[in-house]
Write an enzyme that holds these catalytic residues in place. Sequence first.
Site, PDB file in Angstrom:
ATOM      1  N   GLU A   1      -0.370  -2.827   1.634  1.00  0.00           N
ATOM      2  CA  GLU A   1       0.599  -3.291   0.658  1.00  0.00           C
ATOM      3  C   GLU A   1       1.128  -4.692   0.981  1.00  0.00           C
ATOM      4  OE1 GLU A   1       2.226  -1.108  -2.048  1.00  0.00           O
ATOM      5  OE2 GLU A   1       0.198  -0.378  -1.747  1.00  0.00           O
TER       6      GLU A   1
ATOM      7  N   ASP B   1       1.571  -7.704 -12.558  1.00  0.00           N
ATOM      8  CA  ASP B   1       0.761  -6.529 -12.896  1.00  0.00           C
ATOM      9  C   ASP B   1       1.319  -5.746 -14.074  1.00  0.00           C
ATOM     10  OD1 ASP B   1       2.990  -5.435 -11.702  1.00  0.00           O
ATOM     11  OD2 ASP B   1       1.886  -4.047 -10.417  1.00  0.00           O
TER      12      ASP B   1
ATOM     13  N   THR C   1       8.441  -5.904  -8.261  1.00  0.00           N
ATOM     14  CA  THR C   1       7.957  -4.983  -7.241  1.00  0.00           C
ATOM     15  C   THR C   1       8.728  -5.300  -5.968  1.00  0.00           C
ATOM     16  OG1 THR C   1       5.750  -4.805  -8.201  1.00  0.00           O
ATOM     17  CG2 THR C   1       5.957  -4.307  -5.855  1.00  0.00           C
TER      18      THR C   1
END
Length: 287
Positions: free
Chosen positions: A72, A90, A95
Amino acid sequence: MSKTMRPVFVRALGMASILAVAIATPALPNAAFAAPSPISAAAPSASPFASGGDLASPEKKEIAMKLVSSAENSSLDWKAQYKYIEDIGDGRGYTAGIVGFCSGTGDMLDLVEAYTKAKPDNPLAKFLPALRKVNGTPSHDGLGAPFESAWKQAAATSEFQTAQNNERDRVYFDPAVNQGKSDKLGALGQFAYYDAIVMHGPGDSTDSFGGIRAAALAKAKPPSQGGDEKTYLKAFLEARKVVMKKEEAHADTSRVDTEQLKFLNEDNLDLHTPLSWKVYGDPYEIR
């Protein structure tokens, strides 16, 4: 959920990726799991796993956090990710944090609500109306730079770090490990479940953890049903790769190919150390 894209992938995404926001949210964490009891429950006196190993033990959980962070964040320092926040393009909005909580998928909203319930006077509380408004969209309306600064300010506190840990365990880690135990998988299998749910989210849709597990069960039986553990895990990982390749953000399957499949092919079903693997071609090692 997942923040696995490297920068080269971010630049490549187009408007089609916005459709990715229509994914299962963590609001239904128990739908895909047969064993929802919390990990904190008393452990059995004898191991129920075919290969041995419990990912919830402190040493194995630390390994799991480092393995996920390598994919990640391209780093084994998972605790440095509490303050992480960006829009990776995305279609899921912001995020952030240790497992990639997203403003567009509901888990970031759940996190901030839980944090605010525990600590009402916090830097993120004033953004709750905006988070509720943008949930399900890639929008930054009402968030932006002030929200990013507030996230980083909160992340420096033990209270918000604890909140992130608790939500990670409630939504992702505990359900995945419990299901792995129910299927009588060892530490590697439990980790394969955890890594999958972090990226794909809980639920029963074909592109969620539940759907991936269902596809694997159609090909092989887990040890709980008398099947061979390695055969079943290969089926699960192959089913996961099929789903990963459907979305450009997840098209690089090296976290499966040169990490989890590598451990499986080495018969390391217990995730014993030393461990060496690669993600995106970058080498990592845990001694």
